[in-house]
Design a protein around this motif. Structure first.
Motif, mmCIF file in Angstrom:
data_model
loop_
_atom_site.group_PDB
_atom_site.id
_atom_site.type_symbol
_atom_site.label_atom_id
_atom_site.label_comp_id
_atom_site.label_asym_id
_atom_site.label_seq_id
_atom_site.Cartn_x
_atom_site.Cartn_y
_atom_site.Cartn_z
ATOM 1 N N GLN A 69 0.830 -1.205 0.000
ATOM 2 C CA GLN A 69 0.000 0.000 0.000
ATOM 3 C C GLN A 69 0.865 1.255 0.000
ATOM 4 O O GLN A 69 1.879 1.331 0.687
ATOM 5 C CB GLN A 69 -0.889 -0.012 1.237
ATOM 6 N N ARG A 70 0.460 2.259 -0.781
ATOM 7 C CA ARG A 70 1.164 3.543 -0.805
ATOM 8 C C ARG A 70 0.603 4.429 0.300
ATOM 9 O O ARG A 70 -0.606 4.512 0.485
ATOM 10 C CB ARG A 70 1.020 4.229 -2.161
ATOM 11 N N VAL A 71 1.505 5.058 1.043
ATOM 12 C CA VAL A 71 1.128 5.927 2.152
ATOM 13 C C VAL A 71 1.960 7.198 2.100
ATOM 14 O O VAL A 71 2.975 7.267 1.405
ATOM 15 C CB VAL A 71 1.346 5.221 3.519
ATOM 16 N N GLU A 72 1.518 8.205 2.851
ATOM 17 C CA GLU A 72 2.271 9.457 2.937
ATOM 18 C C GLU A 72 2.462 9.828 4.399
ATOM 19 O O GLU A 72 1.538 9.728 5.198
ATOM 20 C CB GLU A 72 1.558 10.582 2.200
ATOM 21 N N GLY A 112 7.461 11.806 3.610
ATOM 22 C CA GLY A 112 6.880 11.852 2.267
ATOM 23 C C GLY A 112 6.145 10.571 1.903
ATOM 24 O O GLY A 112 5.616 9.872 2.759
ATOM 25 N N VAL A 113 6.152 10.254 0.600
ATOM 26 C CA VAL A 113 5.405 9.122 0.065
ATOM 27 C C VAL A 113 6.261 7.868 0.123
ATOM 28 O O VAL A 113 7.458 7.902 -0.165
ATOM 29 C CB VAL A 113 4.963 9.407 -1.391
ATOM 30 N N ALA A 137 2.211 1.708 14.019
ATOM 31 C CA ALA A 137 1.009 2.150 13.310
ATOM 32 C C ALA A 137 0.239 3.231 14.067
ATOM 33 O O ALA A 137 -0.201 4.215 13.478
ATOM 34 C CB ALA A 137 0.102 0.959 13.023
ATOM 35 N N LYS A 138 0.097 3.080 15.397
ATOM 36 C CA LYS A 138 -0.730 4.041 16.131
ATOM 37 C C LYS A 138 -0.078 5.418 16.277
ATOM 38 O O LYS A 138 -0.760 6.384 16.555
ATOM 39 C CB LYS A 138 -1.153 3.491 17.492
ATOM 40 N N LEU A 154 0.240 8.236 9.249
ATOM 41 C CA LEU A 154 0.282 7.970 7.813
ATOM 42 C C LEU A 154 -1.066 8.247 7.173
ATOM 43 O O LEU A 154 -2.104 8.004 7.768
ATOM 44 C CB LEU A 154 0.661 6.503 7.559
ATOM 45 N N THR A 155 -1.016 8.751 5.953
ATOM 46 C CA THR A 155 -2.204 8.961 5.143
ATOM 47 C C THR A 155 -2.173 7.953 4.011
ATOM 48 O O THR A 155 -1.164 7.847 3.298
ATOM 49 C CB THR A 155 -2.218 10.387 4.554
#
Length: 62
Positions: free
Chosen positions: A16-19, A24-25, A54-55, A59-60
């Protein structure tokens, strides 16, 4: 590959791509399950590979 289950961690999946606001990305490369959270290994385009909880990662999903 098709037919193979991708590791899933809460809201994130491998590939999965996240920002991230600072790094950055990037792309989620690995997910490790911990007792109360998930450890994400993300390969960022400009910052390289980072390990984030994760928490706290902020990340977007893209």
């Amino acid at each position: 590959p098709l037919g193979e289950a991708m590791p899933v961690s809460g809201d994130y999946t491998v590939g999965q791509r996240v920002e991230h606001p600072k790094f950055g990305v990037g792309i989620v490369r690995r997910i490790e399950t911990l007792a109360t959270d998930h450890k994400l290994v993300v390969d960022f385009d400009g910052a390289g590979e980072k390990t984030l909880l994760a928490k706290f990662a902020k990340l977007t999903k893209l």
